[in-house]
Design a protein around this motif. Structure first.
Motif, short mmCIF file in Angstrom:
data_model
loop_
_atom_site.label_atom_id
_atom_site.label_comp_id
_atom_site.label_asym_id
_atom_site.label_seq_id
_atom_site.Cartn_x
_atom_site.Cartn_y
_atom_site.Cartn_z
N VAL A 90 0.84 -1.20 0.00
CA VAL A 90 0.00 0.00 0.00
C VAL A 90 0.87 1.24 0.00
O VAL A 90 1.79 1.38 0.83
CB VAL A 90 -0.93 0.05 1.23
CG1 VAL A 90 -1.81 1.30 1.19
CG2 VAL A 90 -1.78 -1.19 1.31
N VAL A 132 0.55 5.49 0.21
CA VAL A 132 -0.35 6.59 0.58
C VAL A 132 0.17 7.86 -0.08
O VAL A 132 1.36 8.17 0.01
CB VAL A 132 -0.43 6.77 2.10
CG1 VAL A 132 -1.32 7.97 2.45
CG2 VAL A 132 -0.98 5.51 2.77
N GLN A 166 -0.89 3.83 11.53
CA GLN A 166 -1.83 2.77 11.18
C GLN A 166 -1.41 1.42 11.79
O GLN A 166 -0.22 1.09 11.85
CB GLN A 166 -1.92 2.63 9.66
CG GLN A 166 -2.59 3.80 8.97
CD GLN A 166 -4.08 3.88 9.31
OE1 GLN A 166 -4.86 2.98 8.99
NE2 GLN A 166 -4.46 4.96 9.98
N PRO A 210 1.48 1.63 6.11
CA PRO A 210 1.67 1.63 4.66
C PRO A 210 3.11 1.33 4.30
O PRO A 210 4.03 1.52 5.11
CB PRO A 210 1.29 3.06 4.26
CG PRO A 210 1.55 3.87 5.48
CD PRO A 210 1.23 2.98 6.65
N ALA A 219 -3.76 4.69 -1.46
CA ALA A 219 -4.72 5.40 -0.63
C ALA A 219 -4.42 6.89 -0.66
O ALA A 219 -3.26 7.30 -0.71
CB ALA A 219 -4.67 4.88 0.82
N TRP A 236 -7.02 9.89 9.74
CA TRP A 236 -7.55 8.52 9.75
C TRP A 236 -7.58 7.95 11.14
O TRP A 236 -6.72 8.27 11.98
CB TRP A 236 -6.67 7.61 8.89
CG TRP A 236 -6.71 7.86 7.42
CD1 TRP A 236 -7.58 8.65 6.72
CD2 TRP A 236 -5.80 7.32 6.45
NE1 TRP A 236 -7.28 8.62 5.38
CE2 TRP A 236 -6.19 7.82 5.19
CE3 TRP A 236 -4.70 6.46 6.53
CZ2 TRP A 236 -5.52 7.48 4.01
CZ3 TRP A 236 -4.03 6.13 5.38
CH2 TRP A 236 -4.44 6.63 4.13
N LYS A 274 -7.80 2.04 9.82
CA LYS A 274 -8.40 2.26 8.49
C LYS A 274 -7.81 1.32 7.43
O LYS A 274 -8.54 0.57 6.75
CB LYS A 274 -8.23 3.72 8.05
CG LYS A 274 -8.76 3.98 6.62
CD LYS A 274 -8.54 5.42 6.23
CE LYS A 274 -9.06 5.68 4.81
NZ LYS A 274 -8.20 5.05 3.77
N LEU A 275 -6.52 1.35 7.22
CA LEU A 275 -5.92 0.52 6.18
C LEU A 275 -6.11 -0.96 6.47
O LEU A 275 -6.35 -1.76 5.54
CB LEU A 275 -4.44 0.85 6.02
CG LEU A 275 -4.09 2.22 5.44
CD1 LEU A 275 -2.57 2.37 5.31
CD2 LEU A 275 -4.77 2.46 4.10
N GLN A 308 -9.62 -1.89 5.44
CA GLN A 308 -9.78 -1.87 3.98
C GLN A 308 -9.10 -3.07 3.33
O GLN A 308 -9.65 -3.70 2.42
CB GLN A 308 -9.24 -0.56 3.41
CG GLN A 308 -10.12 0.64 3.72
CD GLN A 308 -9.55 1.93 3.19
OE1 GLN A 308 -8.46 2.34 3.56
NE2 GLN A 308 -10.30 2.59 2.31
N MET A 355 -9.22 3.99 -1.13
CA MET A 355 -8.02 3.24 -1.46
C MET A 355 -8.30 2.56 -2.80
O MET A 355 -9.32 1.89 -2.96
CB MET A 355 -7.71 2.20 -0.38
CG MET A 355 -6.39 1.49 -0.57
SD MET A 355 -6.00 0.35 0.80
CE MET A 355 -7.10 -1.02 0.40
#
Length: 311
Positions: free
Chosen positions: A4, A6, A27, A31, A83, A91, A95-96, A99, A161
């Motif tokens: 991921v 961002v 997170q 990420p 994202a 956030w 969140k991640l 998702q 995302m």
């Protein structure tokens, strides 16, 4: 586990920028990279960005607009998912993680967005935010969103995302758009991919005096008219034809498509574009000939401008 990236476009949000970046770095599923593209800020944002050192990839460019900054960051991104985080939003820590769990459970989706909450300049919850309030949206939020996005925008860009494959098909953000670039982007994305949704409000959208939606000095006074001409003249007609074709082929519910096309026709009527209004309403009537509301709106679109005002 998929990777991921961002992307954070930054422009003159120095008081809120550190919190936006920190909420990404904190997170529970960190990420793989964080790219911050500063779009010519003059308020101390570059200093805030440099404070994070090697924890982020920082890019500084002359002011070219949010869409151009997003495109530059996404072009640099290496992740399988990208994202977006606005530089004044934040956030929740999960969140991640939430998702990515959806992506793992439902392979093939092109984008995942979340529920939202609104906050003020101090970070306090806004129960009744000024302007659009997506926290109260109760319509469809997952699956084929083309019928929805054709006439409204229910996605907060900071909640989204996007898969690399969907991004490549969509082609990025239109840099000519100043305030409707997110609507245009997600409408085009809906032509190629399905959406998923995490209902939890994992994204905080900040409303403050310096945001683009509340500070008229950040955008030209005629930006809405300029953006609407681009969106209504190019992306929307192509999307309307695609929706009509899907409905005829049985890939989308005919009645839902007819309602969506009628709503688009009404938007065109309100904007004074009778030619495009008639085109959208005719497509709606062909899909659902018995829907009387469509015929009423079509009659309104056929009236001369002066008689419409009298009516």
């Amino acid at each position: 586990m998929p990777t991921v990236s961002v992307v954070i476009p930054s422009y003159c949000h120095a008081p809120f920028l550190a919190r936006a970046i920190e909420s990404v770095l904190e997170q529970t599923r960190p990420p793989d990279e964080v790219i911050v593209v500063d779009d010519g800020s003059t308020d101390g944002s570059p200093e805030e960005i440099r404070r994070f050192g090697s924890r982020i990839r920082a890019v500084f460019q002359e002011n070219r607009g949010t869409c151009a900054a997003l495109n530059r960051g996404m072009a640099m991104a290496k992740g399988e998912w990208i994202a977006i985080q606005n530089s004044d939003d934040a956030w929740e820590p999960q969140k991640l993680e939430r998702q990515l769990a959806v992506c793992d459970r439902i392979p093939g989706c092109g984008a995942v967005h979340t529920g939202v909450r609104y906050m003020d300049e101090e970070g306090h919850l806004l129960e009744q935010p000024p302007g659009a309030d997506l926290s109260r949206y109760e319509g469809r939020a997952r699956g084929d969103l083309l019928p929805v996005l054709l006439h409204c925008m229910p996605i907060a860009v900071s909640s989204a995302m996007i898969s690399r494959g969907a991004l490549q098909l969509t082609g990025g953000f239109d840099p000519l758009l100043l305030g409707m670039g997110d609507w245009d982007f997600f409408l085009r994305l809906s032509l190629h991919a399905a959406f998923e949704h995490v209902p939890e409000p994992l994204t905080w959208v900040r409303k403050h005096r310096g945001s683009a939606g509340m500070d008229p000095s950040r955008l030209p006074s005629d930006w809405q008219d300029r953006d609407w001409r681009i969106l209504a003249g190019s992306t929307m007609p192509a999307a309307a034809r695609a929706l009509f074709q899907r409905a005829r082929e049985g890939r989308t519910d005919r009645r839902e498509a007819a309602r969506s096309l009628a709503a688009l026709g009404f938007l065109y009527t309100l904007g004074g574009d009778r030619r495009r209004a008639r085109a959208a309403l005719v497509l709606s009537a062909r899909l659902d000939p018995l829907r009387w509301q469509t015929h009423a709106r079509l009659a309104l679109a056929l009236l001369p401008a002066r008689r419409r005002r009298d009516a």
